[in-house]
Scaffold this motif. Sequence first.
Motif, PDB file in Angstrom:
ATOM      1  N   TYR A   4       0.800  -1.231   0.000  1.00  0.00           N
ATOM      2  CA  TYR A   4       0.000   0.000   0.000  1.00  0.00           C
ATOM      3  C   TYR A   4       0.831   1.278   0.000  1.00  0.00           C
ATOM      4  CZ  TYR A   4      -4.306  -2.614   0.265  1.00  0.00           C
ATOM      5  OH  TYR A   4      -5.343  -3.439  -0.055  1.00  0.00           O
ATOM      6  N   ARG A   5       2.127   1.154  -0.042  1.00  0.00           N
ATOM      7  CA  ARG A   5       2.938   2.378  -0.098  1.00  0.00           C
ATOM      8  C   ARG A   5       2.761   3.085  -1.442  1.00  0.00           C
ATOM      9  NH1 ARG A   5       8.641   1.616   3.014  1.00  0.00           N
ATOM     10  NH2 ARG A   5       7.750   0.703   4.897  1.00  0.00           N
ATOM     11  N   ASP A   6       2.872   4.410  -1.415  1.00  0.00           N
ATOM     12  CA  ASP A   6       2.606   5.218  -2.607  1.00  0.00           C
ATOM     13  C   ASP A   6       3.516   4.855  -3.775  1.00  0.00           C
ATOM     14  OD1 ASP A   6       0.745   6.483  -1.181  1.00  0.00           O
ATOM     15  OD2 ASP A   6       1.917   8.304  -0.785  1.00  0.00           O
ATOM     16  N   ARG A   7       4.771   4.533  -3.483  1.00  0.00           N
ATOM     17  CA  ARG A   7       5.704   4.251  -4.580  1.00  0.00           C
ATOM     18  C   ARG A   7       5.570   2.820  -5.087  1.00  0.00           C
ATOM     19  NH1 ARG A   7      11.737   5.536  -3.230  1.00  0.00           N
ATOM     20  NH2 ARG A   7      12.008   5.251  -5.481  1.00  0.00           N
ATOM     21  N   ILE A   8       4.942   1.969  -4.307  1.00  0.00           N
ATOM     22  CA  ILE A   8       4.916   0.547  -4.668  1.00  0.00           C
ATOM     23  C   ILE A   8       3.599   0.134  -5.325  1.00  0.00           C
ATOM     24  CG2 ILE A   8       4.992  -1.809  -3.737  1.00  0.00           C
ATOM     25  CD1 ILE A   8       7.079  -0.916  -1.772  1.00  0.00           C
ATOM     26  N   LYS A   9       2.473   0.605  -4.784  1.00  0.00           N
ATOM     27  CA  LYS A   9       1.165   0.111  -5.245  1.00  0.00           C
ATOM     28  C   LYS A   9       0.955   0.284  -6.757  1.00  0.00           C
ATOM     29  CE  LYS A   9      -3.684  -0.090  -3.934  1.00  0.00           C
ATOM     30  NZ  LYS A   9      -4.276   0.229  -5.248  1.00  0.00           N
ATOM     31  N   PRO A  10       1.286   1.464  -7.318  1.00  0.00           N
ATOM     32  CA  PRO A  10       1.058   1.604  -8.764  1.00  0.00           C
ATOM     33  C   PRO A  10       1.887   0.621  -9.590  1.00  0.00           C
ATOM     34  CG  PRO A  10       1.582   3.732  -7.747  1.00  0.00           C
ATOM     35  CD  PRO A  10       1.805   2.694  -6.699  1.00  0.00           C
ATOM     36  N   LEU A  11       3.064   0.278  -9.108  1.00  0.00           N
ATOM     37  CA  LEU A  11       3.918  -0.656  -9.851  1.00  0.00           C
ATOM     38  C   LEU A  11       3.303  -2.055  -9.840  1.00  0.00           C
ATOM     39  CD1 LEU A  11       7.457   0.437  -8.539  1.00  0.00           C
ATOM     40  CD2 LEU A  11       6.094   1.420 -10.402  1.00  0.00           C
ATOM     41  N   VAL A  12       2.894  -2.505  -8.651  1.00  0.00           N
ATOM     42  CA  VAL A  12       2.305  -3.839  -8.545  1.00  0.00           C
ATOM     43  C   VAL A  12       0.982  -3.882  -9.313  1.00  0.00           C
ATOM     44  CG1 VAL A  12       1.416  -5.592  -6.956  1.00  0.00           C
ATOM     45  CG2 VAL A  12       3.439  -4.254  -6.325  1.00  0.00           C
ATOM     46  N   ASP A  13       0.201  -2.822  -9.210  1.00  0.00           N
ATOM     47  CA  ASP A  13      -1.112  -2.816  -9.869  1.00  0.00           C
ATOM     48  C   ASP A  13      -1.005  -2.777 -11.394  1.00  0.00           C
ATOM     49  OD1 ASP A  13      -2.287  -3.016  -7.453  1.00  0.00           O
ATOM     50  OD2 ASP A  13      -2.982  -0.936  -7.323  1.00  0.00           O
ATOM     51  N   PHE A  14       0.136  -2.330 -11.895  1.00  0.00           N
ATOM     52  CA  PHE A  14       0.307  -2.328 -13.353  1.00  0.00           C
ATOM     53  C   PHE A  14       0.184  -3.745 -13.923  1.00  0.00           C
ATOM     54  CE2 PHE A  14       2.723  -2.285 -17.362  1.00  0.00           C
ATOM     55  CZ  PHE A  14       2.148  -1.186 -17.989  1.00  0.00           C
ATOM     56  N   ILE A  15       0.486  -4.736 -13.086  1.00  0.00           N
ATOM     57  CA  ILE A  15       0.343  -6.135 -13.517  1.00  0.00           C
ATOM     58  C   ILE A  15      -1.094  -6.396 -13.990  1.00  0.00           C
ATOM     59  CG2 ILE A  15       0.427  -8.554 -12.717  1.00  0.00           C
ATOM     60  CD1 ILE A  15       2.659  -7.670 -10.765  1.00  0.00           C
ATOM     61  N   LEU A  16      -2.047  -5.684 -13.401  1.00  0.00           N
ATOM     62  CA  LEU A  16      -3.458  -5.870 -13.777  1.00  0.00           C
ATOM     63  C   LEU A  16      -3.991  -4.699 -14.603  1.00  0.00           C
ATOM     64  CD1 LEU A  16      -4.966  -7.449 -10.519  1.00  0.00           C
ATOM     65  CD2 LEU A  16      -4.158  -8.577 -12.598  1.00  0.00           C
ATOM     66  N   SER A  17      -3.099  -3.940 -15.210  1.00  0.00           N
ATOM     67  CA  SER A  17      -3.539  -2.820 -16.043  1.00  0.00           C
ATOM     68  C   SER A  17      -4.216  -3.360 -17.303  1.00  0.00           C
ATOM     69  CB  SER A  17      -2.336  -1.954 -16.417  1.00  0.00           C
ATOM     70  OG  SER A  17      -1.447  -2.722 -17.213  1.00  0.00           O
ATOM     71  N   PRO A  18      -5.061  -2.539 -17.930  1.00  0.00           N
ATOM     72  CA  PRO A  18      -5.759  -3.010 -19.136  1.00  0.00           C
ATOM     73  C   PRO A  18      -4.796  -3.531 -20.196  1.00  0.00           C
ATOM     74  CG  PRO A  18      -6.617  -0.882 -18.436  1.00  0.00           C
ATOM     75  CD  PRO A  18      -5.450  -1.165 -17.551  1.00  0.00           C
ATOM     76  N   GLY A  19      -3.660  -2.848 -20.391  1.00  0.00           N
ATOM     77  CA  GLY A  19      -2.705  -3.277 -21.412  1.00  0.00           C
ATOM     78  C   GLY A  19      -2.152  -4.664 -21.122  1.00  0.00           C
ATOM     79  N   MET A  20      -1.809  -4.915 -19.852  1.00  0.00           N
ATOM     80  CA  MET A  20      -1.277  -6.231 -19.482  1.00  0.00           C
ATOM     81  C   MET A  20      -2.357  -7.294 -19.642  1.00  0.00           C
ATOM     82  SD  MET A  20       1.995  -6.208 -18.492  1.00  0.00           S
ATOM     83  CE  MET A  20       2.276  -7.555 -17.342  1.00  0.00           C
TER      84      MET A  20
END
Length: 761
Positions: free
Chosen positions: A658-674
């Motif tokens: 849940y840290r600000d620098r980490i969450k967006p990176l991990v969540d990119f795994i489930l991004s629409p493009g991925m």
Amino acid sequence: MSRLENYVLKAYNKPIRECSDAELYRVLLDLVKDLGDGLPKHTTKKKLYYFSAEFLIGKLLSNNLLNLGIYDEVNNELIANGKSLLDIEEAENEPSLGNGGLGRLAACFMDSITTLGINGDGIGLNYHFGLFQQVFKHNNQLAVPDPWITEESWLNRNERRYQVKFKDYTFTSTLYDIDVFGYHHDKRNRLRLFDLESVTGDIIEEGTIHFDKSNIEENLTLFLYPDDSDHAGNLLRIYQQYFMVSNGAQLIIDEALDRGSNLRDLADYAVIQINDTHPALVIPEMVRLLTERGLSFDESVEIVRNMTAFTNHTILSEALEKWPMSDLDEVIPEIAKIIRRLDEKMKAEFPGNHAVAIIDGHGRAHMAHMAIHYGFSINGVARLHSDILKDTELRHFYDIYPDKFNNKTNGITFRRWIMDANPELADTLDSLISPEWRDTADLKPLLEYKDDKAVITKLRAVKFNNKLRLKKHLKTSQGVDINEHSIIDIQIKRIHEYKRQQMLALYIIHKYFDIKNGNVPKTPITILFGGKAANAYTIARDIIHMILTLSQIIDNDPEVSPHLKVVFVENYNVTHAQYLIPAADISEQISLASKEASGTGNMKFMLNGALTLCTMDGANVEIAERVGQENIYTFGRDSQDIVNLYATNGYNAPDYYYRDRIKPLVDFILSPGMLYLGDEERLRRLHHDISTKDYFMALIDLEEFIDVKEKMYADYEDHDNWSRRTLINIANAGYFSSDRTINDYNRDIWHLEQEHQDIKE
Ligand SMILES: *Cc1c(COP(=O)(O)O)cnc(C)c1O
């Protein structure tokens, strides 16, 4: 007429320049084998037997030419006839006899054992299809057989046969030998690889590595580490292990008898080194063979104890083998009986000490425990690892046998990992510090040039040429184009959560965002991965899938792709490694501290002039010590922190996720493009695992890792200073020669006669 011309003429009745590469390969194979046959045999009384489930030897042609001292002669003659040794070696299949660090270590050791003039053979199995060949399809790893045995292999058929008795079968083995040549040394050793004639690839389901696991007669030596996720797979592993050690033990006895042993003095004739626990069954098997020949049980046990030494390679509990006694009863009841007696004997000696039992309360036999009780030496493979064994994992054993414990920091053979893999750097070293380093591994004199601008520039030119060589190799092997002017940043090793490939993938996502935001790196970056995931290891295969999908997203993005490229090298093996490592600027060694026993990839990169980015784990600690903090990049929690976190259940993945620098990176795994390009089930499973469990703590060190990587790329821009620091790394790599390691084994454990001893440090 030259020797080569003569061979070519006899075989094909035409001159060298008219031969195909395949024809020349065949001739060179014959020439080397004949030269080997002419070498004298060892005559010393005591002999080493290095037992290993794997020997990851790589292609042998150029290495054999090097060690026989005819590399330059042959190479020059080929060049004069418009031929190239590198092209000719394309005709050679890389033997599928190993899979990772442990097998590569065994191969480096055989080279050094022979080079130091030690009488010692390797004992193993002749797998027909190796672990598997890795193929990528739809961003997924597929596993298919990896055949390598042809008419033109290095195997020599030996006429020895042994009977190996299981509960349900008695098999007659066959034996194949591969000669091992030492550098500047005239006596050869051999790999002794046992096999079974009835084994056939016909039982493998087309396009897979599945086969009937209960058909032992036909499957026994098909694959290395066959899938053991079910009962039949477990039994097959036991069949394989016992087949290897029973043959090996019978060979030892035969050879010792030939040299004059009366068996009561067997320990004066042979010493056995067990490489990890896979060959540990050699202990009860040797006891069985000795009692069968009329010695008492207790006497046999003492002989075996005096001749057996064990190398531990891991603290991962999943990798410490424990066989259910019921499984052993099903396959090798005679051996199970002996293990029970060994267990009783040890329990009588240490009553109530449950932690050191061979057979535990669940009826499982601990192979490592048996090897420690009934051997005279146990070693770890890097100083930190050996300390962790003494203080934590095996402390109960250390309490009762402090004298058995020792450390042998791993090493790599400089013949393969610089002379063969990086001839241009090797030649450069010759001209700077004289070729003596080829015998002594002493590269320290190079330090004299650390402020010499011309030398620094030369080292950078060598690196560039190796990048070009890698570019060409990747183009032909998998049709990929890399930028030879980019920073080459490499992580190549088995795919495993503890090796934390996820961290580097998350860094790539960070960099992707950064570039999208307009922060373009000065020098383009190429990040290369290589490594196989065990086929049944789902999360590891998910990691490969994520990286391949991510790589595709970057390739498809015209804003990012000129600055960042991600390549997953298909079917990583020794051949690929020899192209990758000399080209590397950055060596990724980012295991979770305490989990990587040593690593040897780290040593190869250092020797070839890459700077290391690492956690303080395994041999990285000793590398850092030698090069100094200013010439290495370290980050992350140390092993003591990690051991404590496990002991107290102190790591909670969501605290980091849940840290600000980490969450967006991990969540990119489930991004629409991925999700569009990838497999939703795999990506969701991986995301869920990292954000909730993350057993190997990829997130704990992530922020620091990102910062250190940014610093490293920035530092690269000072080209002279960067190359100066690569020189300091190369100059300090001498300690990591496997000649030094083998010298240590021999001095402390084996005590064999040794003809060559000129090792520095
Ligand atoms: C050296 C080597 C390894 C071991 O690499 P680590 O980084 O130490 O795990 C594995 N595979 C191949 C082909 C190697 O050459």
